[in-house]
Design an enzyme around this catalytic site. Structure first.
Site, PDB file in Angstrom:
ATOM      1  N   TYR A  16       0.846  -1.185   0.000  1.00 60.14           N
ATOM      2  CA  TYR A  16       0.000   0.000   0.000  1.00 60.14           C
ATOM      3  C   TYR A  16       0.885   1.239   0.000  1.00 60.14           C
ATOM      4  O   TYR A  16       1.612   1.512   0.966  1.00 60.14           O
ATOM      5  CB  TYR A  16      -0.912   0.036   1.228  1.00 60.14           C
ATOM      6  N   PHE A  60     -13.272  -5.241   2.267  1.00 60.75           N
ATOM      7  CA  PHE A  60     -14.476  -4.689   1.632  1.00 60.75           C
ATOM      8  C   PHE A  60     -15.711  -5.323   2.258  1.00 60.75           C
ATOM      9  O   PHE A  60     -16.526  -5.945   1.572  1.00 60.75           O
ATOM     10  CB  PHE A  60     -14.454  -4.895   0.120  1.00 60.75           C
ATOM     11  N   PRO A  61     -15.879  -5.182   3.589  1.00 53.90           N
ATOM     12  CA  PRO A  61     -16.938  -5.919   4.280  1.00 53.90           C
ATOM     13  C   PRO A  61     -18.326  -5.321   4.155  1.00 53.90           C
ATOM     14  O   PRO A  61     -19.310  -5.981   4.526  1.00 53.90           O
ATOM     15  CB  PRO A  61     -16.478  -5.874   5.744  1.00 53.90           C
TER      16      PRO A  61
END
Length: 301
Positions: free
Chosen positions: A76, A221-222
């Site tokens: 990242y 990405f819940p």
């Protein structure tokens, strides 16, 4: 509805000794802003945030709210995301745990290339230790399996790091239940991080396997979005019934889905952060949980 003990709802102990609250924070969104022409999932995650002070404030507010599991990766923003976490939270106190991932190259903003050479994995872990300013990483996850190298060699590199005292627990990301079983034959696997939410359900067998073996399942990405979360959907209806937002109802469904699930929603907004963390206190009835489960179509794998 049957009352569930508070400690069961609120916390999970990763690897038998790392207790965390069951909503963590995924820091990927604290990299460069998404391209307006792309979805949030397609953001390049290439540079440190332009509003560094704002990003630090979000991380510190998360800790103030009791979040004590922060997830990042060496890929990242080419390590800048790890440095940002250290800037905001080091020295880590009050049980704060940092999970990071290694095993993906970033030759350009558009490329995410798995690289599982054992020496490379060990080197990247050393760099993560420096950027996070720690002597031991709480949870080190293999970002992606690399088909060019035997699974045994890749997991073996992480095991070596743990044997050297540089890693507390080992995790995997975006793996199948079969790969998880194979890895566990080499060394204990404490966590798995796959994409999973109310609308994206291709990893049901991994969720079940993790629950059966006491493995933390960290869905990235819940929060369900798009057609599953809009007006007139079952998610919107359930959210209205209990007086919460669709995002909170989506997270509450995950928390009820399995006792080992620890959602790690990410955001650059303090308001959204507070909304997400508040989902820990949202209770769904059995009927509401089942209605949401039945309403979401299983996505193709």
């Amino acid at each position: 509805m049957r009352e569930i003990p508070r400690e069961t709802v609120q916390t999970f102990t990763i690897g038998g000794d790392l207790e965390v609250r069951r909503i963590g924070y995924g820091s990927m969104r604290l990299a460069d802003a998404p391209d307006p022409a792309r979805s949030a999932m397609e953001a390049p995650i290439w540079e440190a945030p332009a509003d560094r002070a704002g990003a630090v404030a979000v991380l510190r507010r998360a800790a103030e709210l009791g979040v004590n599991l922060f997830d990042t990766a060496d890929s990242y923003a080419l390590g800048a995301n790890e440095e940002l976490i250290a800037e905001a939270l080091h020295p880590y106190g009050d049980g704060v745990a940092v999970a990071t991932k290694i095993g993906v190259l970033r030759p350009s903003p558009a490329e995410w290339v798995p690289l599982g050479h054992p020496a490379y994995l060990r080197q990247q872990a050393e760099l993560s230790l420096r950027r996070l300013r720690v002597e031991r990483i709480d949870l080190l996850q293999l970002h992606r399996l690399d088909p060019a190298y035997p699974l045994e060699d890749q997991i073996g590199a992480l095991k070596q790091l743990r044997d050297e005292g540089k890693v507390r627990h080992i995790g995997l990301s975006e793996v199948s239940a079969g790969e998880l079983r194979r890895a566990a034959e080499i060394t204990p696997i404490a966590a798995v991080q796959n994409m999973y939410n109310l609308a994206t359900r291709q990893h049901e067998d991994v969720v079940e396997h993790a629950a059966a073996h006491g493995i933390a399942f960290l869905p990235f990405f819940p929060i369900a979005a798009g057609s599953h979360a809009g007006p007139g959907t079952p998610l919107a209806a359930v959210a209205a019934e209990i007086g919460v937002t669709p995002a909170q109802a989506s997270l509450a469904w995950l928390l009820r889905r399995s006792p080992t699930v620890i959602p790690i929603p990410g955001t650059s907004s303090i308001g959204h952060l507070e909304e997400n963390v508040a989902a820990l206190s949202v209770e769904l009835s059995d009927e509401q949980h089942d209605r949401l489960s039945a309403a979401a179509a299983v996505s193709p794998s």
